[in-house]
Scaffold this active site. Structure first.
Site, PDB file in Angstrom:
ATOM      1  CD  GLU A 120      -2.344  -1.331   2.853  1.00  0.00           C
ATOM      2  OE1 GLU A 120      -1.848  -0.761   3.832  1.00  0.00           O
ATOM      3  OE2 GLU A 120      -3.415  -1.942   2.903  1.00  0.00           O
ATOM      4  CB  CYS A 148      -1.159  34.505  13.377  1.00  0.00           C
ATOM      5  SG  CYS A 148      -1.467  35.851  12.240  1.00  0.00           S
ATOM      6  CE1 TYR A 168       3.439  13.930  10.926  1.00  0.00           C
ATOM      7  CE2 TYR A 168       5.151  14.591   9.381  1.00  0.00           C
ATOM      8  CZ  TYR A 168       3.914  14.022   9.638  1.00  0.00           C
ATOM      9  OH  TYR A 168       3.158  13.553   8.611  1.00  0.00           O
TER      10      TYR A 168
HETATM   11  C1  LIG Z   1      -0.616   5.599   5.875  1.00  0.00           C
HETATM   12  C2  LIG Z   1      -0.798   4.210   5.482  1.00  0.00           C
HETATM   13  C3  LIG Z   1      -0.285   3.735   4.270  1.00  0.00           C
HETATM   14  C4  LIG Z   1       0.557   4.576   3.352  1.00  0.00           C
HETATM   15  O1  LIG Z   1       1.751   4.970   3.953  1.00  0.00           O
HETATM   16  P1  LIG Z   1       2.860   5.717   3.079  1.00  0.00           P
HETATM   17  O2  LIG Z   1       3.929   6.011   4.037  1.00  0.00           O
HETATM   18  O3  LIG Z   1       2.214   6.942   2.537  1.00  0.00           O
HETATM   19  O4  LIG Z   1       3.281   4.772   2.004  1.00  0.00           O
HETATM   20  C5  LIG Z   1      -0.551   2.438   3.912  1.00  0.00           C
HETATM   21  N1  LIG Z   1      -1.293   1.629   4.706  1.00  0.00           N
HETATM   22  C6  LIG Z   1      -1.806   2.057   5.891  1.00  0.00           C
HETATM   23  C7  LIG Z   1      -2.618   1.128   6.704  1.00  0.00           C
HETATM   24  C8  LIG Z   1      -1.573   3.345   6.326  1.00  0.00           C
HETATM   25  O5  LIG Z   1      -2.064   3.742   7.495  1.00  0.00           O
END
Ligand SMILES: *Cc1c(COP(=O)(O)O)cnc(C)c1O
Length: 437
Positions: free
Chosen positions: A289, A360, A333
């Site tokens: 993902e 601001c 962050y």
């Molecule tokens: C945020 C997230 C991602 C994507 O993370 P990246 O660092 O943008 O690649 C994929 N899977 C889950 C469950 C997430 O919370």
């Protein structure tokens, strides 16, 4: 290093993206402006898809929380990716973009009843269940609706990725998922199997974001496969799918050394294969993902330089017409970014300045200590790698309208998110009758 996709310095010495001079983009669409390089975005989709498919049955899903809008969700579909969504709003976007809902994975640690119903009604492919409460709630909703649902369980494997505290998620002390080391995960699988309206397809983990060390992914994959063996031994069940989440790191700032998507594919897929052989398990279909690594490098933000202030012997502050409203990451962050002056991209470095936003808040600083050519009012600052988690995390703080987003490709620019107006800012305000005098 910061020039990716179609970005280059043109004959005028200006930054060019998608075949268009960034200075012209700023003039035509005004600033601040988010610019997405279509070819760059597509190439990023392809690099991950090709890397993983080279090793076998896999699905790359675009983590739309990094940057979700109709046009980009549509492009992810065209590139053959699935979609990771984390809210009703992201489901709605996928639906309106005409995304094939069976390739949508729904995440989140506290999905509401309404969101779960929406997921079921729209035919979301997998709901990634985060905890015991959700397991029961979802099973109940499914029974009410008379609909069986494919699910995965989010597992917290207890793997520490080397990244920022706030974007680390795999460690034991996390708000996400069924913890593996203390037995919750096995209990979760057992309970999922008892839920007769839920069909457990596999397990998911996501160990964090902006990760450069493939060893972290290798380790997490190994831990997950060890657990697949445990599930087989304890419950006699071989799972079909394994989702290893996102988190692939990108270049923002010197010192960031991203790997190739092929390295990630190798780390994950070979580990799965080795462990499957070792335990005599079938090869699960692997899902990953990536979000940031697809949208991040494909985007830049253009700002116009305005005021400056020099604190003698200490610092030169130069302010831009945006800031934490369009990019909260530095304030949130301490994220670091690289930038150039788009209209002076071929000019030598002349001074060290710090780039301030216009909100601001003293903390609204986009970049500390950057070396640039002489910075003058009206110059166009281009900040790189702002495609991910900028628009997605933007706000109307100080009642600043959000910038527009344009998609550039082969010399053409199209607005894909309109610039907000002052009318948009007060659109949902209600002035009670008794105050209307
Ligand atoms: C945020 C997230 C991602 C994507 O993370 P990246 O660092 O943008 O690649 C994929 N899977 C889950 C469950 C997430 O919370």
């Amino acid at each position: 290093m910061y020039l990716t996709g179609t970005m280059r310095i043109n004959e005028k010495g200006h930054l060019e993206i998608g075949g268009i001079d960034a200075v012209e983009l700023a003039a035509e669409f005004k600033t601040p402006l988010w610019v997405i390089d279509e070819q760059g975005f597509r190439e990023n989709c392809r690099r991950f898809k090709e890397a993983f498919s080279a090793y076998g049955d896999s699905l790359v899903i675009y983590a739309s929380k990094s940057l979700s809008c109709l046009a980009l969700v549509k492009i992810a579909e065209e590139e053959g990716l699935g979609l990771d969504v984390v809210s009703g709003g992201e489901i709605f976007t996928a639906l309106k973009a005409g995304f094939p809902m069976d390739k949508v994975f729904f995440h989140g640690n506290n999905k509401s009843r309404e969101e779960l119903v929406m997921a079921l009604e729209t035919g979301v492919g997998r709901i990634v269940v985060d905890n015991f409460y959700e397991l029961e709630l979802l099973n109940h909703i499914c029974s009410e609706m008379g609909k069986k649902q494919d699910i995965m369980l989010r597992i917290t494997p207890g793997v520490e990725a080397h990244t920022h505290e706030y974007i680390k998620t795999g460690q034991i002390d996390s708000k996400f998922g069924f913890t593996l080391p203390d037995g919750q995960a096995l209990e979760g699988v057992r309970m999922a199997l008892d839920c007769k309206w839920l069909n457990l397809k596999g397990l998911h983990c996501h160990i964090g974001s902006q990760i450069f060390e493939m060893a972290s992914f290798r380790h997490a994959t190994g831990v997950m496969m060890d657990f697949y063996a445990t599930v087989k031994n304890e419950l006699g069940l071989e799972l079909d799918e394994l989702d290893m989440g996102g988190g692939f790191g990108i270049f923002y700032y010197k010192g960031d050394e991203p790997c190739d998507p092929k390295d990630w594919a190798e780390a994950v897929m070979l580990t799965v294969r080795e462990k499957a052989d070792e335990y005599n398990l079938k090869m699960p279909r692997v899902i990953v993902e990536p979000g940031r690594a697809i949208s991040g490098p494909a985007g830049i933000t253009l700002y116009t330089i305005g005021s400056r202030k020099e604190v003698k012997g200490i610092r030169k502050y130069v302010a831009v017409d945006g800031g934490m409203g369009d990019n909260p990451r530095p304030a949130l962050y301490g994220a670091k970014y690289t930038a150039i002056l788009a209209n002076k991209a071929d000019k030598p470095v002349r001074e060290k300045v710090s780039i301030a936003g216009k909100c601001c808040e003293s903390g609204d600083m986009l970049i500390w200590d950057i070396e640039l050519p002489t910075v003058e009012p009206g110059d166009i600052l281009a900040v790189f790698a702002t495609g991910a988690y900028n628009y997605a995390m933007s706000s109307n703080y100080n009642r600043l309208p959000r910038p527009a987003m344009v998609l550039v490709n082969e010399g053409k620019a199209e607005v894909i998110v309109k610039r907000e107006t002052y009318e948009d800012i007060i659109r949902n305000d209600v002035l009670p009758e008794r105050l209307r005098k």
